[in-house]
Design a protein around this motif. Sequence first.
Motif, short mmCIF file in Angstrom:
data_model
loop_
_atom_site.label_atom_id
_atom_site.label_comp_id
_atom_site.label_asym_id
_atom_site.label_seq_id
_atom_site.Cartn_x
_atom_site.Cartn_y
_atom_site.Cartn_z
N GLU A 196 0.83 -1.20 0.00
CA GLU A 196 0.00 0.00 0.00
C GLU A 196 0.87 1.26 0.00
OE1 GLU A 196 -3.68 1.88 2.67
OE2 GLU A 196 -2.75 -0.03 3.23
N CYS A 237 2.34 1.78 -3.59
CA CYS A 237 1.44 2.02 -4.72
C CYS A 237 1.27 3.53 -4.97
CB CYS A 237 0.08 1.39 -4.46
SG CYS A 237 0.08 -0.39 -4.61
N ASP A 289 -0.65 4.33 -7.96
CA ASP A 289 -1.95 4.34 -8.62
C ASP A 289 -3.05 4.28 -7.57
OD1 ASP A 289 -4.31 2.48 -9.83
OD2 ASP A 289 -3.48 3.81 -11.38
N ALA A 290 -3.99 5.22 -7.61
CA ALA A 290 -5.04 5.31 -6.58
C ALA A 290 -5.94 4.08 -6.58
CB ALA A 290 -5.87 6.58 -6.81
N ALA A 291 -6.32 3.59 -7.78
CA ALA A 291 -7.22 2.43 -7.84
C ALA A 291 -6.53 1.19 -7.29
CB ALA A 291 -7.66 2.19 -9.29
N LEU A 292 -5.24 0.99 -7.67
CA LEU A 292 -4.50 -0.16 -7.17
C LEU A 292 -4.31 -0.06 -5.66
CD1 LEU A 292 -2.98 -2.75 -7.78
CD2 LEU A 292 -0.93 -1.38 -8.23
N LYS A 293 -4.02 1.14 -5.20
CA LYS A 293 -3.84 1.33 -3.76
C LYS A 293 -5.12 1.02 -2.99
CE LYS A 293 -1.87 4.63 -0.49
NZ LYS A 293 -1.20 5.94 -0.32
N ALA A 294 -6.29 1.37 -3.57
CA ALA A 294 -7.57 1.08 -2.92
C ALA A 294 -7.79 -0.42 -2.84
CB ALA A 294 -8.71 1.75 -3.67
N ASP A 295 -7.41 -1.17 -3.91
CA ASP A 295 -7.55 -2.63 -3.88
C ASP A 295 -6.67 -3.24 -2.79
OD1 ASP A 295 -9.38 -2.62 -5.90
OD2 ASP A 295 -7.90 -2.99 -7.50
N ARG A 301 -8.17 -2.72 0.57
CA ARG A 301 -9.25 -3.65 0.88
C ARG A 301 -8.71 -5.02 1.29
NH1 ARG A 301 -12.16 -0.63 -3.13
NH2 ARG A 301 -11.24 -1.84 -4.84
#
Length: 665
Positions: A329, A332, A334-340, A343
């Motif tokens: 985390e 990362c 990339d915001a989308a990858l970091k959100a995954d 989670r």
Amino acid sequence: MTGLQREFSWTGRLRWGERPEAADGAALDPALMSSLLDHITARVAVIDRGHCYRYANGEAAGFFGLTPQQITGRHLADVIGRASYEGYLPWAERLFGGESLRWQGWVEYPVRGRRFIQETMVPYGPPGEPVQAIVVFGRDHTELKLHEEALALQVEQLRASEALKSAIVDHALAALISTDGQGCIVEFNPSAEAMFGRTRAEVLGRRVSEVAMPERYRAAHDAGMARLAGGGAPRVLGRRMELFGLRADGREFPIEMVLWRSDVGGTVFYTASMVDVTERHGAAQQIERQREALRQSEKLTAMGSLLAGVAHELNNPLAIVMGRASLLEEKCEDAALKADVQRIREAAERCGRIVRTFLDMARSKPPQRGTVDINDLVRAAVEMLHYGYRSHGIELETELEATLPSIHADGDQVGQVVLNLLINAQQALAGQAARRCVRVQTGVEARRDNRAQRVWLRVADSGPGVPPDHAARVFEPFFTTKAEGMGTGLGLAVSRSLAREHGGDLILEAAGPDGGASFRLSVPVSGVADEAAAVPRAEPVEAPARARLLVVDDEAELLGLMREMLEGAGYDVATAESGAVALAMLETARFDAIVSDLRMPDIDGASLWREVSRRRPRLARHMLFVTGDTLSPDAREFLKEARCTGLDKPFSKADLLARVAALVA
């Protein structure tokens, strides 16, 4: 006539009672009375003025290991023992003075040992003449007193004259009912009157099946009487049986009965001797409930041991998933990858909390009170039961007071209460066709000066609710309204006990707008808790730059994860995959602190600490132990002995860095 019969052959009366008579006023048939006494399940004996046995039936003599012939004529002291005989002498003067006595208590017999006996002693003699004998009615209540298996009814019998036998039947402790060959009642003694709630006058001539038997027994009884009248073989005569009797008010109750047949002058009679065993049945049921509770307790203990082992195996990979997700985390962009990745980390953290909750429930540990937020306990319980609620189609609504003050309590114990209430609500909705809903609310009771007084929690469901006749008993141990196999009846009893130990209470409220059951837990807000909550938490102390750490763990992946986390924070880290390697490294290198797994195959964390204490005492005070179960008894005992900090797996990067920073400060 025997010697006993010759001596007492007058048609006199007991000094305290009339001889029973039949409905037409005539004395009862002597042969019938003799049959009653010969078969009564009671001990009866006659003692003369010389304190010798004049008569004892088979049960009375057998109680002392003798036959009736062996006991007749023997002195009382030779049979019951000198000590018991000395206790009888003060009563003898009163008895031969015409006074009746009844007593019960423990008696030490030479042959039978210590027994609990109930006896009634009645003087007997012709009217106007001195008392010549004492009639003793006795029963052994030892098994009932000790709540053991069956209550053995042992009563001594006496063969005497017609008047004496009539008096014995009239004052027998057992209920005696005699019928003719057609099942019509011809004798109904006072004990039967008391037992069945009917008078002798109202039952004479009526069928015994209508008077004393529940309806489900009547057809079989009538068929049996018809079979015997036709010359069929008896099936129940002479056998001790347990069945149910019927009182005059329609209530059934358990009895023990012996039935026998008597032929008197060509006429057939059937006599039943009965004892009310309600207390014995209640004691047996209580013992069975306690056994079931013990079985459940043993099952939970075994599950606790299993959970501890499973948790240790799960917590290592969970710690790796959480740690790697945290590191990923941070890397990362990339915001989308970091959100995954976030989670993934949050899901792993949730798994860790569930495992920790199971361990908290399964492990037995001393109460530890501190600052507790009931809302946090509710969230943890809801998270653990989320799948079960969802899979059963149950809606779970929470209305938690945001400004709820903390309480000073044992979090595990109060958490157990919350979990019990939620599980009970889930089970109450099983099979419910209508909308299934459980509402959890928290709030504060205010004093008159508007200061917080009590924190409360309400769990209400939309189920069938608690029947009014059960409402007063739901908190009794072993009482349950659940179906068989769904509970022991201890959950609410234990929950109320825990609530009251914390100065609060758990009550059943009136049904709410959704119907169902509503339970309300209240716990006082402690001044200690308020002060503790008001003290700000100290910020972690910054670690000295380039502190040297030794990290020891037999799990290579976890070892590498901790090294990467600590090196990223600026520490100089060396790793060892076993306790033996760690000890070898201590011979050649200097370290400021050690982070070690507690459970390892060769040299575990406890053995490593003891060896470090011997070689480097100052370093032993700077050791942090990582384990999947710090609640186990051996882990708690070791950490207490070593005065070292423990860190539970799975842990976050922030947890690890905070503990290490405090360790090397």
